[in-house]
Design a protein around this motif. Structure first.
Motif, PDB file in Angstrom:
ATOM      1  N   VAL A  85      49.228  21.531  35.864  1.00 55.10           N
ATOM      2  CA  VAL A  85      48.085  21.479  36.783  1.00 55.10           C
ATOM      3  C   VAL A  85      48.251  22.517  37.876  1.00 55.10           C
ATOM      4  N   GLN A  86      49.493  22.619  38.389  1.00 57.27           N
ATOM      5  CA  GLN A  86      49.759  23.602  39.438  1.00 57.27           C
ATOM      6  C   GLN A  86      49.521  25.024  38.933  1.00 57.27           C
ATOM      7  N   LYS A  87      49.986  25.266  37.685  1.00 56.93           N
ATOM      8  CA  LYS A  87      49.769  26.603  37.112  1.00 56.93           C
ATOM      9  C   LYS A  87      48.291  26.894  36.942  1.00 56.93           C
ATOM     10  N   VAL A  88      47.553  25.851  36.498  1.00 59.07           N
ATOM     11  CA  VAL A  88      46.106  26.050  36.327  1.00 59.07           C
ATOM     12  C   VAL A  88      45.450  26.361  37.657  1.00 59.07           C
ATOM     13  N   ASP A  89      45.865  25.642  38.718  1.00 61.43           N
ATOM     14  CA  ASP A  89      45.294  25.912  40.042  1.00 61.43           C
ATOM     15  C   ASP A  89      45.623  27.328  40.501  1.00 61.43           C
ATOM     16  N   GLU A  90      46.903  27.704  40.275  1.00 56.06           N
ATOM     17  CA  GLU A  90      47.287  29.066  40.673  1.00 56.06           C
ATOM     18  C   GLU A  90      46.476  30.112  39.909  1.00 56.06           C
ATOM     19  N   LEU A  91      46.313  29.853  38.604  1.00 60.07           N
ATOM     20  CA  LEU A  91      45.526  30.807  37.812  1.00 60.07           C
ATOM     21  C   LEU A  91      44.085  30.876  38.289  1.00 60.07           C
ATOM     22  N   LYS A  92      43.534  29.706  38.651  1.00 58.56           N
ATOM     23  CA  LYS A  92      42.166  29.704  39.165  1.00 58.56           C
ATOM     24  C   LYS A  92      42.068  30.510  40.444  1.00 58.56           C
ATOM     25  N   LEU A  93      43.052  30.266  41.369  1.00 52.34           N
ATOM     26  CA  LEU A  93      43.034  31.014  42.621  1.00 52.34           C
ATOM     27  C   LEU A  93      43.177  32.517  42.372  1.00 52.34           C
ATOM     28  N   ASN A  94      44.092  32.835  41.465  1.00 49.78           N
ATOM     29  CA  ASN A  94      44.311  34.262  41.160  1.00 49.78           C
ATOM     30  C   ASN A  94      43.054  34.888  40.570  1.00 49.78           C
ATOM     31  N   GLU A  96      39.976  33.826  40.964  1.00 44.04           N
ATOM     32  CA  GLU A  96      38.949  33.932  41.998  1.00 44.04           C
ATOM     33  C   GLU A  96      39.216  35.116  42.912  1.00 44.04           C
ATOM     34  N   TYR A  97      40.510  35.334  43.241  1.00 43.02           N
ATOM     35  CA  TYR A  97      40.860  36.455  44.113  1.00 43.02           C
ATOM     36  C   TYR A  97      40.534  37.790  43.431  1.00 43.02           C
ATOM     37  N   GLN A  98      40.927  37.880  42.160  1.00 41.60           N
ATOM     38  CA  GLN A  98      40.638  39.115  41.424  1.00 41.60           C
ATOM     39  C   GLN A  98      39.140  39.343  41.281  1.00 41.60           C
ATOM     40  N   LEU A  99      38.405  38.231  41.039  1.00 43.23           N
ATOM     41  CA  LEU A  99      36.953  38.372  40.924  1.00 43.23           C
ATOM     42  C   LEU A  99      36.345  38.836  42.239  1.00 43.23           C
ATOM     43  N   ARG A 100      36.845  38.275  43.360  1.00 44.54           N
ATOM     44  CA  ARG A 100      36.328  38.707  44.657  1.00 44.54           C
ATOM     45  C   ARG A 100      36.639  40.186  44.898  1.00 44.54           C
TER      46      ARG A 100
END
Length: 354
Positions: A85-94, A96-100
């Motif tokens: 779950v933590q990895k999934v959250d980190e991947l989501k944040l990453n 989102e950051y890359q998309l921004r």
């Protein structure tokens, strides 16, 4: 064990037996003996059957819906789940950051492109306006130039038309003069031609008459020459036959004369050969006598002086005989040479005869 994967696992109510079912339709029953420190159950297979289970007393019993899992497995599984779950959250944040970041980059790029396009559009509009102004100016200048050219062209056309009209009138007058001159020249040429034709016919008649006279004279002369030629040929044939007869007679006479000479020379050569043989025999006899005398000289030492004188006389005789023999041989060679020459002449005469 099962030949395929297991589809279900059940534990008995008392916790002493474990039942497993496979996809191949088999059922296995395991007796629970002991549990190790990690909570892993060690099993031992007792029996198996198809799709049914019986208790120790022979009766059937119900299975629980629970699966036996240890606490450590649950904790490990939960920890893994939390990590995932933590990895999934980190991947989501990453993401989102890359998309921004990409969004900001693309927005900046779009802005730059739009600014550049606006600038180029403004410059293009300015160029277009300047080109329109230049076009209008060029059209005005072209129209003015076209008007001037039209005026000059019309003036030149009128001037050239007047010039060419005058030239055409002049050429027409000249053409009329030339036609009149040609008519007069044609009349003169016709008269001259008729006169020349008449003269030519007269001269042709005279030439034909002269040619006919000459041809008749030439024919008579040719016939006369043919007759003379025939007579000369007849005379030549008679002369040729007489010359050939005389030549044959003369050849026969010469041949007979040379044959007679040849026989005489042959007889002389035979006589000379006989004399030569006799002289050779005499020479041999004399040589024999010389040898005998030499023997006698050896035997008779006392009469050496007398014999020497005789030998000298005999040697002189021998030299004379040798000289005579040499002369006879030379005469024989000359005779043979003359015979050869006579034979050669005879052959030449025979060739001439044939």
């Amino acid at each position: 064990g099962h030949s395929t994967e297991m589809s279900c696992v059940r534990l008995s109510h008392d916790g002493n037996f474990l039942f497993t079912g496979g996809e191949d339709g088999s059922l296995c029953m395991f007796e629970v003996r002991e549990v190790d420190a990690r909570g892993v159950v060690r099993l031992q297979a007792t029996s198996h059957s198809n799709k049914s289970a019986e208790g120790p007393g022979g009766g059937s019993f119900e299975f629980t819906e629970e699966i036996l899992v240890t606490k450590s497995d649950l904790l490990a599984r939960k920890e893994e789940q939390d990590q995932l779950v933590q990895k999934v959250d980190e991947l989501k944040l990453n993401n989102e950051y890359q998309l921004r970041q990409k969004d900001t980059r693309y927005k900046q790029r779009i802005k730059d492109v739009t600014d550049k396009f606006k600038i180029e559009l403004d410059t293009g509009k300015e160029k277009y306006d300047t080109l329109l102004d230049e076009k209008r100016q060029m059209e005005l200048a072209y129209e003015e130039k076209l008007k001037m050219l039209h005026q000059t062209h019309s003036a030149e056309f009128k001037e050239r038309e007047a010039q060419y009209g005058a030239k055409i009138e002049q050429e027409q007058r000249r053409r009329q003069q030339l036609q009149a001159e040609r008519k007069t020249q044609n009349l003169e040429w016709d008269a001259m031609n008729s006169r020349i034709v008449e003269e030519h016919t007269l001269e042709l008649n005279t030439l034909t008459a002269d040619y006919e006279g000459k041809t008749t004279s030439e024919q008579t002369a040719q016939s006369r020459l043919h007759t003379e030629k025939d007579t000369l040929l007849q005379e030549w044939d008679g002369l040729k036959s007489s010359i050939e007869l005389d030549a044959d007679i003369e050849v026969e006479q010469v041949k007979a004369r040379y044959d007679q000479k040849l026989t005489e020379e042959r007889e002389m050569t035979l006589n000379l050969k006989a004399e030569n043989v006799i002289m050779k025999k005499k020479y041999q006899v004399l040589m024999k006598e010389v040898k005998e005398q030499e023997d006698e000289i050896r035997q008779l030492g006392d009469s050496e002086k007398q014999l020497r004188e005789q030998l000298k006389g005999l040697e002189k005789d021998i030299q004379g005989h040798k000289k005579e023999i040499r002369e006879r041989e030379e005469t024989i060679a000359d005779k043979e040479k003359r015979i050869y020459d006579l034979k050669k002449k005879n052959q030449e005469l025979e060739k001439f005869k044939f």
